[in-house]
Design a protein around this motif. Structure first.
Motif, PDB file in Angstrom:
ATOM      1  N   LYS A 126       0.814  -1.219   0.000  1.00 51.56           N
ATOM      2  CA  LYS A 126       0.000   0.000   0.000  1.00 51.56           C
ATOM      3  C   LYS A 126       0.846   1.266   0.000  1.00 51.56           C
TER       4      LYS A 126
ATOM      5  N   PRO B  50       0.005   3.284  -5.162  1.00 54.18           N
ATOM      6  CA  PRO B  50      -0.622   4.371  -5.931  1.00 54.18           C
ATOM      7  C   PRO B  50       0.292   4.995  -6.995  1.00 54.18           C
TER       8      PRO B  50
ATOM      9  N   ALA C 258     -11.084   6.862   5.301  1.00 53.72           N
ATOM     10  CA  ALA C 258     -10.194   5.879   4.684  1.00 53.72           C
ATOM     11  C   ALA C 258      -9.479   5.064   5.752  1.00 53.72           C
TER      12      ALA C 258
ATOM     13  N   GLN D  94      -4.033   7.859  -1.720  1.00 55.55           N
ATOM     14  CA  GLN D  94      -4.700   6.674  -1.174  1.00 55.55           C
ATOM     15  C   GLN D  94      -4.152   6.448   0.236  1.00 55.55           C
TER      16      GLN D  94
END
Length: 187
Positions: free
Chosen positions: A63, A67, A183, A85
């Protein structure tokens, strides 16, 4: 090779001094302690295809750099914009007057993540440079990552600091900062 000049040229071409943008330098890594550093993007792609290089932390923390969109980077010839993100922590080049790193996040954990979040909150464009790259070389774990891995207290303190940071973002940016908290909670 040539990264410094490429960055200087990109800063001028993209008018970075007059623009709120963060230039992302895609990161790769090797598991080898010795490496013949690629002299070009084509050489890097060849090494990536042969398995002597990997996208940065793909096996530990995908992660953090996903992006960047490495698939798009492979064929990109012009800078392209990516969206923020959760947990995004790219290496960036920014103007001197950009938000500073939050000093609460020292050692291991959330320094780059919080910085990119703040840049996004201030509506910085996140632009991936198509011909820039860096390679992380293997090294022994830092003292701070060892503390993070071994200490529930350390992780608890980090969580408290993250919550404080979210509250501060909400105070500074209002409803626009809700996307970061939302998020975070959906992870």
């Amino acid at each position: 090779y040539g990264l410094y000049e490429y960055l200087r040229n990109s800063i001028q071409q993209l008018e970075l001094p007059q623009r709120k943008a963060a230039l992302i330098v895609p990161a790769f890594e090797t598991l080898h302690y010795r490496l013949t550093f690629p002299k070009s993007k084509a050489e890097l792609l060849s090494m990536l295809d042969m398995g002597s290089l990997y996208t940065f932390r793909y096996h530990v923390w995908p992660k953090g750099h996903a992006p960047t969109d490495y698939a798009k980077w492979r064929t990109a010839t012009v800078p392209y914009r990516v969206a923020w993100q959760p947990d995004f922590e790219p290496y960036v080049v920014v103007r001197r007057d950009c938000p500073r790193y939050d000093q609460r996040f020292v050692g291991f954990g959330w320094n780059k993540v919080s910085h990119i979040m703040e840049l996004d909150a201030q509506e910085y464009e996140l632009l991936v440079l198509p011909n820039a790259f860096m390679i992380h070389m293997p090294h022994a774990p830092s003292f701070d990552i060892s503390k993070f891995r071994l200490s529930a207290g350390y992780r608890g303190c980090l969580q408290t600091l993250r919550e404080e940071f979210h509250q501060d973002l909400s105070r500074r940016y209002g409803a626009a900062a809700l996307k970061y908290l939302t998020a975070e909670r959906s992870l």
